[in-house]
Design an enzyme around this catalytic site. Sequence first.
Site: not given
Length: 369
Positions: A94-96
């Site tokens: 995941y990222c932001f």
Amino acid sequence: MRDNTQHYRELFLDDIPLMDVRAPVEYHKGAFPNTVNRPLMNDIERQKVGTSYKQHGQQAAIALGHELVCGALKAERLAAWKAFAEANPNGYLYCFRGGLRSQIVQQWLKQDAGIDYPRVIGGYKALRNFLFETTRAAVDECDFVLVGGLTGCGKTEVIAALDNSLDLEGHANHRGSSFGRRATPQPAQIDFENRLAIDILKKRHRGVGQFVLEDEGRIVGSCSLPLELYQGMQSYPLVWLEDAFEQRVERILRDYVIDLRSEFERVVGVEEGFAAFSAYLQKSLAGIVKRLGGERYQRLAAILVQALEEQGRDGSVDTHRGWIEGLLKEYYDPMYAFQRQSKEDRVEFRGNQAEVIGYLRQRQALRPS
């Protein structure tokens, strides 16, 4: 290929490994258990790309990102992602917000390593919001009861003995008093909130609908309790734990002198550990000098210095009882007695440790399912 996921509940219930591809500065502000940071960009690269985005738009920012992360640097990061994916075939990345950064990592893994690896839709923000709502829902839907009592009466032991308790001090890695610091650092505020929410989630999944908490202030060391939970704690029923003064002194001696010295020595070594432990106790006492008053502080500080000298010389801890007894009689007990007056109408049971544990277990068993 496994699908990208929005099943946030299952990710936390099953302790699924997660790869966080945000920059280190973002990760250290807050992440989740069972997560490792394998960033697409470091802090400086992220800052440059962010500036480009603001000044020139998305396409220019993407182009700069590819320019900054290329060649040997790209290969190094790709190897780290590949190693995580192979070691954690059931994991996700995941990222932001689950957007460009996680999609780029997915693309590079597929193109350059032949690995299809799913991402968390919505990313960190969606996971964080899910946990925030988990805590809020519990406050709205569950019953809570607090365990109170004088300093050293063993409230933490009661919390540890119950399977429907939430260990606020454990999650904060702090004992909650002026002397509450541990040998290892406290978590970031967001990490504390996330750990607490996951604990709530797992216990509710097991069918717990009534939680036991220690009666705490809003701040546990440097960690703040979630506001909605703290507000609820101002009206929750209270169970009062009692113990003999002598037993309380011995418990504090064990926890804050004998065991904590060992904890410091495990973390930083025997010689440096004892020095750090000694400095910690003296700093903690100095931290309440205004509340103690100058004369009382000087008297207790002198006993503490003597106790530490004896402990360092031959391991004796007998003199430590002097400052512990003084603090209890002259500071903590009067303070707790004053605070208890405002809570007296909420006290529904009083007893020793065995009686309180028995009462709380019975209380849980009698709760309608």
